[in-house]
Structure formats: structure tokens, C-alpha cells
Design a protein around this motif. Structure first.
Motif, PDB file in Angstrom:
ATOM      1  N   SER A  90      38.460  31.666  46.558  1.00 22.30           N
ATOM      2  CA  SER A  90      39.024  31.540  47.889  1.00 22.30           C
ATOM      3  C   SER A  90      39.302  32.908  48.699  1.00 22.30           C
ATOM      4  CB  SER A  90      40.006  30.369  48.096  1.00 22.30           C
ATOM      5  OG  SER A  90      39.757  29.121  47.573  1.00 22.30           O
ATOM      6  N   LEU A  91      39.512  33.833  47.802  1.00 21.81           N
ATOM      7  CA  LEU A  91      39.929  35.046  48.352  1.00 21.81           C
ATOM      8  C   LEU A  91      38.763  35.768  49.249  1.00 21.81           C
ATOM      9  CD1 LEU A  91      41.781  36.795  45.327  1.00 21.81           C
ATOM     10  CD2 LEU A  91      42.734  35.695  47.202  1.00 21.81           C
ATOM     11  N   ALA A  92      37.662  35.357  48.866  1.00 24.29           N
ATOM     12  CA  ALA A  92      36.656  36.219  49.738  1.00 24.29           C
ATOM     13  C   ALA A  92      36.597  35.659  51.172  1.00 24.29           C
ATOM     14  CB  ALA A  92      35.167  35.588  49.175  1.00 24.29           C
ATOM     15  N   GLY A  93      37.206  34.464  51.414  1.00 23.05           N
ATOM     16  CA  GLY A  93      37.336  33.996  52.849  1.00 23.05           C
ATOM     17  C   GLY A  93      38.397  34.941  53.587  1.00 23.05           C
ATOM     18  N   GLU A  99      38.790  46.409  53.211  1.00 26.49           N
ATOM     19  CA  GLU A  99      39.127  47.149  52.064  1.00 26.49           C
ATOM     20  C   GLU A  99      40.734  46.659  51.979  1.00 26.49           C
ATOM     21  OE1 GLU A  99      39.948  51.472  50.203  1.00 26.49           O
ATOM     22  OE2 GLU A  99      38.907  51.228  51.873  1.00 26.49           O
ATOM     23  N   GLY A 100      41.549  46.916  53.256  1.00 24.27           N
ATOM     24  CA  GLY A 100      42.967  46.666  53.212  1.00 24.27           C
ATOM     25  C   GLY A 100      43.251  45.349  52.565  1.00 24.27           C
ATOM     26  N   ARG A 101      42.669  44.231  53.144  1.00 31.68           N
ATOM     27  CA  ARG A 101      42.674  42.886  52.842  1.00 31.68           C
ATOM     28  C   ARG A 101      42.272  42.551  51.413  1.00 31.68           C
ATOM     29  NH1 ARG A 101      42.593  38.650  56.923  1.00 31.68           N
ATOM     30  NH2 ARG A 101      42.994  39.203  58.977  1.00 31.68           N
ATOM     31  N   ALA A 102      41.251  43.400  50.980  1.00 34.21           N
ATOM     32  CA  ALA A 102      40.917  43.180  49.588  1.00 34.21           C
ATOM     33  C   ALA A 102      42.024  43.609  48.694  1.00 34.21           C
ATOM     34  CB  ALA A 102      39.542  43.834  49.405  1.00 34.21           C
ATOM     35  N   LEU A 103      42.606  44.668  48.871  1.00 35.81           N
ATOM     36  CA  LEU A 103      43.726  45.098  48.047  1.00 35.81           C
ATOM     37  C   LEU A 103      44.928  44.129  48.033  1.00 35.81           C
ATOM     38  CD1 LEU A 103      44.748  47.308  46.160  1.00 35.81           C
ATOM     39  CD2 LEU A 103      45.566  48.547  48.378  1.00 35.81           C
ATOM     40  N   ILE A 130      37.128  40.191  41.563  1.00 36.78           N
ATOM     41  CA  ILE A 130      37.542  41.410  42.081  1.00 36.78           C
ATOM     42  C   ILE A 130      36.414  42.199  42.119  1.00 36.78           C
ATOM     43  CG2 ILE A 130      39.346  43.313  42.172  1.00 36.78           C
ATOM     44  CD1 ILE A 130      40.392  40.626  42.823  1.00 36.78           C
ATOM     45  N   THR A 131      35.682  42.537  41.280  1.00 36.36           N
ATOM     46  CA  THR A 131      34.629  43.591  41.369  1.00 36.36           C
ATOM     47  C   THR A 131      33.771  42.899  42.292  1.00 36.36           C
ATOM     48  OG1 THR A 131      34.705  43.740  39.208  1.00 36.36           O
ATOM     49  CG2 THR A 131      32.400  44.169  40.098  1.00 36.36           C
ATOM     50  N   ASP A 132      33.559  41.517  42.580  1.00 37.69           N
ATOM     51  CA  ASP A 132      32.770  40.848  43.754  1.00 37.69           C
ATOM     52  C   ASP A 132      33.149  41.354  45.218  1.00 37.69           C
ATOM     53  OD1 ASP A 132      30.645  39.973  41.976  1.00 37.69           O
ATOM     54  OD2 ASP A 132      31.308  38.236  42.253  1.00 37.69           O
ATOM     55  N   LEU A 133      34.692  41.029  45.003  1.00 36.82           N
ATOM     56  CA  LEU A 133      35.363  41.373  46.571  1.00 36.82           C
ATOM     57  C   LEU A 133      35.170  42.914  46.788  1.00 36.82           C
ATOM     58  CD1 LEU A 133      38.819  39.531  45.890  1.00 36.82           C
ATOM     59  CD2 LEU A 133      36.715  39.037  47.380  1.00 36.82           C
ATOM     60  N   ALA A 134      35.058  43.829  45.813  1.00 42.58           N
ATOM     61  CA  ALA A 134      35.008  44.998  45.972  1.00 42.58           C
ATOM     62  C   ALA A 134      33.394  45.302  46.778  1.00 42.58           C
ATOM     63  CB  ALA A 134      34.987  45.841  44.683  1.00 42.58           C
ATOM     64  N   GLU A 135      32.614  44.638  46.035  1.00 39.84           N
ATOM     65  CA  GLU A 135      31.014  44.881  46.535  1.00 39.84           C
ATOM     66  C   GLU A 135      31.157  44.594  48.205  1.00 39.84           C
ATOM     67  OE1 GLU A 135      26.750  42.974  45.653  1.00 39.84           O
ATOM     68  OE2 GLU A 135      27.995  43.592  43.976  1.00 39.84           O
ATOM     69  N   GLN A 136      31.520  43.078  48.317  1.00 39.45           N
ATOM     70  CA  GLN A 136      31.497  42.618  49.839  1.00 39.45           C
ATOM     71  C   GLN A 136      32.452  43.613  50.769  1.00 39.45           C
ATOM     72  OE1 GLN A 136      33.449  38.726  49.127  1.00 39.45           O
ATOM     73  NE2 GLN A 136      32.225  38.597  47.338  1.00 39.45           N
ATOM     74  N   SER A 137      33.514  44.120  50.272  1.00 41.89           N
ATOM     75  CA  SER A 137      34.179  44.976  51.076  1.00 41.89           C
ATOM     76  C   SER A 137      33.859  46.445  51.227  1.00 41.89           C
ATOM     77  CB  SER A 137      35.781  44.985  50.499  1.00 41.89           C
ATOM     78  OG  SER A 137      36.115  43.549  50.414  1.00 41.89           O
ATOM     79  N   ASP A 138      32.597  46.677  50.580  1.00 38.96           N
ATOM     80  CA  ASP A 138      31.973  48.080  50.607  1.00 38.96           C
ATOM     81  C   ASP A 138      33.248  48.914  50.048  1.00 38.96           C
ATOM     82  OD1 ASP A 138      29.819  49.768  50.963  1.00 38.96           O
ATOM     83  OD2 ASP A 138      30.424  50.526  52.901  1.00 38.96           O
ATOM     84  N   VAL A 139      33.620  48.735  49.117  1.00 37.72           N
ATOM     85  CA  VAL A 139      34.883  49.600  48.260  1.00 37.72           C
ATOM     86  C   VAL A 139      34.502  49.675  46.757  1.00 37.72           C
ATOM     87  CG1 VAL A 139      36.415  47.661  48.173  1.00 37.72           C
ATOM     88  CG2 VAL A 139      37.201  50.182  47.970  1.00 37.72           C
ATOM     89  N   SER A 140      34.882  50.795  46.235  1.00 38.05           N
ATOM     90  CA  SER A 140      34.867  50.995  44.968  1.00 38.05           C
ATOM     91  C   SER A 140      35.668  50.114  43.956  1.00 38.05           C
ATOM     92  CB  SER A 140      34.940  52.385  44.686  1.00 38.05           C
ATOM     93  OG  SER A 140      35.447  52.594  43.158  1.00 38.05           O
ATOM     94  N   PRO A 141      35.196  49.493  43.139  1.00 35.50           N
ATOM     95  CA  PRO A 141      35.734  48.536  42.215  1.00 35.50           C
ATOM     96  C   PRO A 141      37.156  49.156  41.607  1.00 35.50           C
ATOM     97  CG  PRO A 141      33.679  48.819  41.339  1.00 35.50           C
ATOM     98  CD  PRO A 141      33.809  49.402  42.735  1.00 35.50           C
ATOM     99  N   SER A 142      36.948  50.504  41.509  1.00 36.46           N
ATOM    100  CA  SER A 142      38.105  51.212  40.941  1.00 36.46           C
ATOM    101  C   SER A 142      39.356  51.428  41.702  1.00 36.46           C
ATOM    102  CB  SER A 142      37.484  52.790  40.822  1.00 36.46           C
ATOM    103  OG  SER A 142      36.565  52.837  40.008  1.00 36.46           O
ATOM    104  N   ILE A 215      33.920  54.570  40.411  1.00 38.14           N
ATOM    105  CA  ILE A 215      32.833  53.712  40.485  1.00 38.14           C
ATOM    106  C   ILE A 215      32.192  53.726  41.885  1.00 38.14           C
ATOM    107  CG2 ILE A 215      31.515  51.741  40.046  1.00 38.14           C
ATOM    108  CD1 ILE A 215      32.740  53.037  37.301  1.00 38.14           C
ATOM    109  N   PRO A 216      31.024  54.311  42.133  1.00 44.24           N
ATOM    110  CA  PRO A 216      30.547  54.433  43.417  1.00 44.24           C
ATOM    111  C   PRO A 216      30.179  53.079  43.980  1.00 44.24           C
ATOM    112  CG  PRO A 216      29.102  55.832  41.890  1.00 44.24           C
ATOM    113  CD  PRO A 216      30.203  55.025  41.073  1.00 44.24           C
ATOM    114  N   VAL A 217      30.670  53.026  45.405  1.00 42.37           N
ATOM    115  CA  VAL A 217      30.192  51.517  46.193  1.00 42.37           C
ATOM    116  C   VAL A 217      29.065  50.813  45.636  1.00 42.37           C
ATOM    117  CG1 VAL A 217      30.316  50.491  48.223  1.00 42.37           C
ATOM    118  CG2 VAL A 217      31.928  52.214  47.867  1.00 42.37           C
ATOM    119  N   ASP A 218      28.205  51.748  45.719  1.00 46.29           N
ATOM    120  CA  ASP A 218      26.670  51.193  45.393  1.00 46.29           C
ATOM    121  C   ASP A 218      26.079  51.182  44.108  1.00 46.29           C
ATOM    122  OD1 ASP A 218      26.452  53.685  45.766  1.00 46.29           O
ATOM    123  OD2 ASP A 218      24.860  53.661  47.262  1.00 46.29           O
ATOM    124  N   ALA A 219      26.982  51.340  43.378  1.00 43.18           N
ATOM    125  CA  ALA A 219      26.576  51.848  41.883  1.00 43.18           C
ATOM    126  C   ALA A 219      25.607  50.728  41.306  1.00 43.18           C
ATOM    127  CB  ALA A 219      28.021  51.875  40.902  1.00 43.18           C
TER     128      ALA A 219
END
Length: 616
Positions: A90-93, A99-103, A130-142, A215-219
Motif C-alpha cells: 500500500s505504500l506505493a500509493g 523521494e521524500g515521501r518514499a523515505l 523498499i527496493t521497488d519503491l526506490a525504483e518507482q521514485s527514481d532514487v537509489s535504493p541505498s 547503487i545507481p538509480v537505473d542499476a
């Protein structure tokens, strides 16, 4: 008899502690095996230091040990309901690509949950989400995974059942402080909430800036593991000696120096060894191995290399069997720890091929069969959906990122994480356990065991799932270090250390003495694990408080909170180790981000204890 003013018996115990500390830090042998050795040593030294063999094994019957076993099982029952998974989906919604919302979503949900559900399985469930959320938010999973671990650690300070160190502290309170029957379920929750709020505020501001984007965003997974030179495609010409052989048989041949991963024909991909396809002229084989081995393979069987056809993540995503490339973390309690990859037999049993191993900054791509699996290893694997389901149930590997399409924002939460019909019952049982302990209707150990019994008989949890949920290495670690703490107290060793602490009172106010004690305990916990630290330091804290005329309960709480908040090393807390590989972190990253947080919380917690409970 005394050595330099220290009782001989205490000297022996200090020597044993010194050996144990070296083994804990070096991990020459697993920590739980070291703990077993401590039990044997205490039994052997028993006649000299005044312990019986029964005392040496008393850790197995300690209420704290039994409570922690029961809480692992209860956490598994809650995990089986699907509530945590549903929340993660549900966090994806909420995030909507920001990025700020993802964190905020990462730390704001993990922290409160970890106060009631064991934080290790919570982090295991959240890592891939969280790895998926990082990809959707265009942010490094790190940028999200380290805060995920830290938030789970912070959440453990909320309640008595938040972490095993809290339960241990409660048992020591009952034994060492007259008139106290342990610690109440929510007795320190106000301070825990303060610590959580301050910690989350740090992670959302200063920590956000300090956390690196390793980890690069588009790794691409192939690029992330530097496998461009190890993965190749070769074409089978009409004259090859491999024609009409089953591709799985070719992969198994001893004279084939590479791993054959896939057969590609007319746009179709067939994963090895899941296919019975026979090799035909024009087929393309995807192989894994050093360039020299690929050349030997080509020359031996008259093959042709496709120089312009690079292997990428997408190469593995179009298999009709659903085989895909993924990363997987080895948790601390995995059955594979200590085995070589050859002994683990992942390909034979689970159709899972390991292509590379990342261990800290070390990247291992050759001679993989001889690699001994260690906790925190990040494996690059090619596996099937069935294998992913198996590892999700067994917990032996935590699959953290898949290259296949189909992310969590593309499906409805209800479809991605359906709730179990037993969900209301399981939640009610867990609430009853917490309520019974909070209201002092039952000791926490009895309430927890009653909850396990209720979950099993009502079908919320199967007996096999209950036993599988327990981190038995932690149980043996507890059983080994608990009697070590008692031996230190019985032989006067705790008094010796307490005297050194008391000496600082001559030139420091009592609140700063507690702060120094907190800092020292926290540093120790980052090196030898929180469980071992709290067992060794609580007797010292209680003894020192008694000599200084201070409140022993306040100093005990300082040890409890310091042990439970280990941020500065990847080995300081199991959740740190779990995100170490997926985040691509360096050891120094934990010092850079966790050091200021640990210092900040040392001050907040010390002032909080002094204000809420007093120092004298």
C-alpha cells in the motif's frame, strides 16, 4: 588468592570473556558456536569459580530465552496474516514517485511495526518492497535501505517485546534489583516514543543528506556485479559436436568449463536445467564464465561468439518458465551459513544458479562452488518463481530485487498481498498476549507461550512454521552468554568493573557518568552484538549504581537502550547486516550515518532517563 587485586575466580572469568570477545569480533567460528564453547568452559571451570554444570546450562531455561523463542513464533503468526505485506504494498500509493515521501513511508511504517513484531522479519519483508519503491521514485535504493534498518532498530525501543535485549533486561531486573518483578510492557514506552521521534527526525533531515547513493538509480544487475565480461552468448553452427545433445546434459558435463544458463531459439528462451530441449543448429547458448573459459568452450565444440549481443537483465526475463535474475541476501539464521555453495546444492534442489557473490566491497565471480556462505552475503542468482516462493517461506534467502517486470504499483494491494482468513484471530491473540503482560495478569513468558499455543491450536500457525521461525543461533547465543554474566557477578568481576566506573564520579556529575556508561555500552554492542553486551554490562551497571548511591534501575535502563540501538557497524545489529549488501554500502557508511545518530540518542536517552526515573 587475587591477581593485581582482582579475585582469582574473577580473573578466570575475565580471561574467558576476553577469549569470547576475540571470537565474537573475528567470527573465526559462528557466534552461537562460541556461546556453546562458553557453556562448556564454564562447566569445566565450575569447581574453581563456584558454578555447577546446572548453572552453566541455565541459560536454556532462563525465562528471557523462552520468551524470545515464543516471540519469534508469535511474530511468524502475525507475518502469516499478510498484514505487514499488505501495508508494504500500500505504500506505493502514498509515495507516488516522490523521494521524500518514499523515505517518510519507509521509516514511518517500519518503526511502529517493529515495536510489536520482531524487527528482523519485518526488514526481510520490507527490503524487496523498499527496493521497488526506490525504483518507482527514481532514487537509489541505498538512500532507503539504511534508514529502513535504523527505523526498525528504533522501533524496538517502544515496548518490552520490541527486541530481545529488552526482554533480557527485564529478566535481569527481576534477579538483580530487589522489589522489582521485571519491567512492564509499556513502562518505558514514553521514552521509546521520544527516541523514535528524534531518530526518525534525524533520518529525514541530517541522515538523508549523509546516506550515500551507492547503487545507481537505473542499476542493471549484470552491470552492478560487473558481469559483462563473464556472461556471453555463443551460437551453435551446423558442424558443432553439441548438436542433438540435451542442453541440461551439456551444462552437467565435466569437460564444459562454463555454466550454461539458457538456450535461445527463434525468440524463445529455455532456462537450464529446467528444459529438456536438445541443441539444434542456429541455437544460441547464454553461458557464464571468465573469457578464457568461454574461449576454451567455443574452441572445444566449434561454437561462434556473438560479439554484438551483450547479456543484460532482460536476457533472463523472457523465459516461459518465469526464470529471472535477482539478488538475494543471506540472513544470519540461514541454513546455508557455513556451507560452501557446492554443499548448499541450490541448483540441484531449487533450480537456483548463483552467478556472483558480493561481500562488503569484495566481489566474487569465479570458483563459486568453493565460496563459503556468510551472513550478509548478497548473491546474484538466476531462479524461478517457485524458488522465490520457497525462499520466502523458508527464510534461508531474502530475495531483494528481481529484474522481471511487474512491480508492486502495477497491481492492487488486495491482489498482491491477500489477508489470511485467520487474520482477526491472530491479531486478537497477539493483542491478548500484550494485554495480559501489560496488566500483570500473567508473566510475559507465560503469556507468550500461551499465545503460541493459541495460534497453533486455532490454525493461525503450524508447528513446523513455529519452529522454523525461531532464530536458533540467537537462542544458543543467549544460552551461552547469560551464564557468563552470572559468573561475572558471582565471582566479583562485575564489582571490579563497577569500581572503575565509580571512580569517574569523583570528577564528573552523575548524569555524565551515566552518559559515559551509555556510550561505552553502545560501542561494545556495535562490536560483539547487543545480546552479549547487555548480559555483560547490566551486572556492572547495577553494582556501580549501588556503590554510587544511584538508582540501579536507571542505570539498567541506560544499558538496555544503549545495547538496543547499535547503528555504527553492519555487524552491530542483524538488520544492518541484512541491508549491507542490497544497499551496496561500505563499512564507513554506517559510521558516517550511524555515528551522529548514536551520539544524539545517547544524550536524549540519558537526559530522558534522568528526567523520567531520576538518578538517585
Amino acid at each position: 588468592m587475587a591477581v593485581a587485586g582482582i579475585p582469582f575466580e574473577a580473573t578466570l572469568v575475565f580471561g574467558l570473556i576476553g577469549v569470547a570477545l576475540v571470537l565474537f569480533v573475528s567470527e573465526v567460528i559462528p557466534n552461537d558456536v562460541t556461546a556453546i564453547g562458553v557453556i562448556v568452559a564454564l562447566a569445566a571451570l565450575g569447581p574453581t569459580i563456584g558454578l555447577t554444570p546446572r548453572d552453566a546450562i541455565a541459560g536454556f531455561a532462563n525465562p528471557a530465552t523462552i520468551t524470545i523463542v515464543a516471540m519469534y513464533m508469535l511474530s511468524a503468526g502475525i507475518q502469516n496474516t499478510g498484514i505487514v505485506q499488505r501495508l508494504g504494498v500500500s505504500l506505493a500509493g502514498f509515495v507516488r514517485g516522490d523521494e521524500g515521501r518514499a523515505l517518510l513511508a519507509t521509516v514511518g511504517t517500519t518503526g511502529p511495526i517493529a515495536g510489536f513484531v520482531n524487527n528482523t522479519p519485518v526488514v526481510a519483508v520490507f527490503i524487496p518492497m523498499i527496493t521497488d519503491l526506490a525504483e518507482q521514485s527514481d532514487v537509489s535504493p541505498s538512500k532507503l535501505l539504511l534508514p529502513l534498518s535504523y527505523a526498525a532498530i528504533l522501533g524496538g525501543t517502544l515496548t518490552l517485546v520490541g527486541t530481545s535485549t529488552n526482554i533480557l533486561a527485564s529478566d535481569f531486573t527481576r534477579q538483580l534489583i530487589p522489589g522489582r518483578n521485571g519491567i512492564g510492557m509499556f513502562e518505558f514506552t514514553p521514552l521509546g516514543v521520544l527516541i523514535l521521534v528524534v531518530g526518525l527526525a534525524y533520518l529525514l533531515t541530517i541522515g538523508r543528506r549523509l546516506t550515500p547513493a551507492r547503487i545507481p538509480v537505473d542499476a542493471d544487475l549484470v552491470s552492478a556485479f560487473d558481469l559483462e565480461e563473464h556472461l556471453s552468448q555463443v551460437r551453435v553452427p551446423a558442424g558443432s559436436s553439441l548438436l542433438d545433445e540435451r542442453v541440461a546434459d551439456v551444462d552437467a558435463r565435466e569437460d564444459v568449463p562454463v555454466d550454461v544458463l539458457q538456450l535461445r531459439r527463434n525468440g524463445e528462451a529455455y532456462a537450464v536445467p529446467d528444459t529438456d530441449q536438445r541443441i539444434a543448429a542456429g541455437d544460441v547458448l547464454v553461458v557464464n564464465g571468465p573469457r578464457t573459459d568461454v574461449t576454451r568452450f567455443r574452441d572445444a565444440f566449434d561454437l561462434r561468439r556473438l560479439v554484438r549481443e551483450d547479456v543484460s537483465d532482460g536476457t533472463f526475463d523472457d523465459s516461459p518458465t518465469g526464470n529471472t535474475l535477482a539478488t538475494a541476501v543471506v540472513p544470519d539464521d540461514s541454513t546455508y551459513v557455513g556451507e560452501t555453495l557446492a554443499e548448499a546444492r541450490l541448483e540441484e534442489f531449487h533450480r537456483t544458479t548463483v552467478l556472483a557473490v558480493r561481500r562488503g566491497r569484495e566481489l566474487i565471480r569465479g570458483d563459486l562452488d568453493s565460496v563459503t556462505v556468510s551472513p550478509g552475503d548478497l548473491l546474484l542468482v538466476r531462479l524461478s518463481p517457485t524458488a522465490i516462493e520457497y525462499f520466502a517461506e523458508s527464510g534461508d534467502l531474502v530475495v531483494t530485487e528481481e529484474s522481471a517486470s511487474g512491480r508492486i504499483d502495477e497491481v492492487e494491494p488486495q491482489a498482491a498481498a491477500p489477508l489470511s482468513p485467520k487474520t482477526p484471530l491472530a491479531v486478537a491473540i497477539m493483542a491478548s498476549v500484550i494485554g495480559a503482560a501489560a496488566l500483570n495478569l500473567l508473566p510475559i513468558v507465560i503469556a507468550a507461550l500461551g499465545g503460541v499455543f493459541a495460534m497453533i491450536v486455532t490454525g493461525c500457525l503450524s508447528p513446523s512454521d513455529a519452529y522454523d521461525a525461531v532464530s536458533w543461533n540467537i537462542v544458543f547465543l543467549l544460552a551461552g552468554v547469560i551464564p557468563l554474566g552470572f559468573a561475572m557477578e558471582a565471582t566479583g568481576g562485575a564489582t571490579v568493573l563497577a569500581d572503575a566506573l565509580v571512580a569517574t564520579e569523583a570528577f564528573l556529575p552523575l548524569v555524565l557518568v551515566m552518559l559515559l556508561f551509555y556510550l561505552f555500552t553502545g560501542l561494545l554492542a556495535n562490536v560483539i552484538t547487543p545480546v552479549a553486551t547487555i548480559v555483560l554490562m547490566i551486572p556492572v551497571a547495577v553494582d556501580a549504581a549501588g556503590q554510587m548511591g544511584a538508582d540501579p534501575f536507571s542505570f539498567l535502563l541506560a544499558v538496555m537502550f544503549a545495547s538496543a540501538t547499535s547503528f555504527m557497524t553492519p555487524v552491530g545489529y542483524q538488520t544492518n547486516l541484512m541491508v549491507y549488501g542490497p544497499g551496496g554500502y561500505r563499512f564507513s557508511d554506517f559510521l558516517k550515518v550511524g555515528g551522529p545518530l548514536q551520539l544524539l540518542l545517547a544524550v536524549v536517552t540519558t537526559v530522558g532517563i534522568a528526567t523520567m526515573w531520576g538518578l538517585t
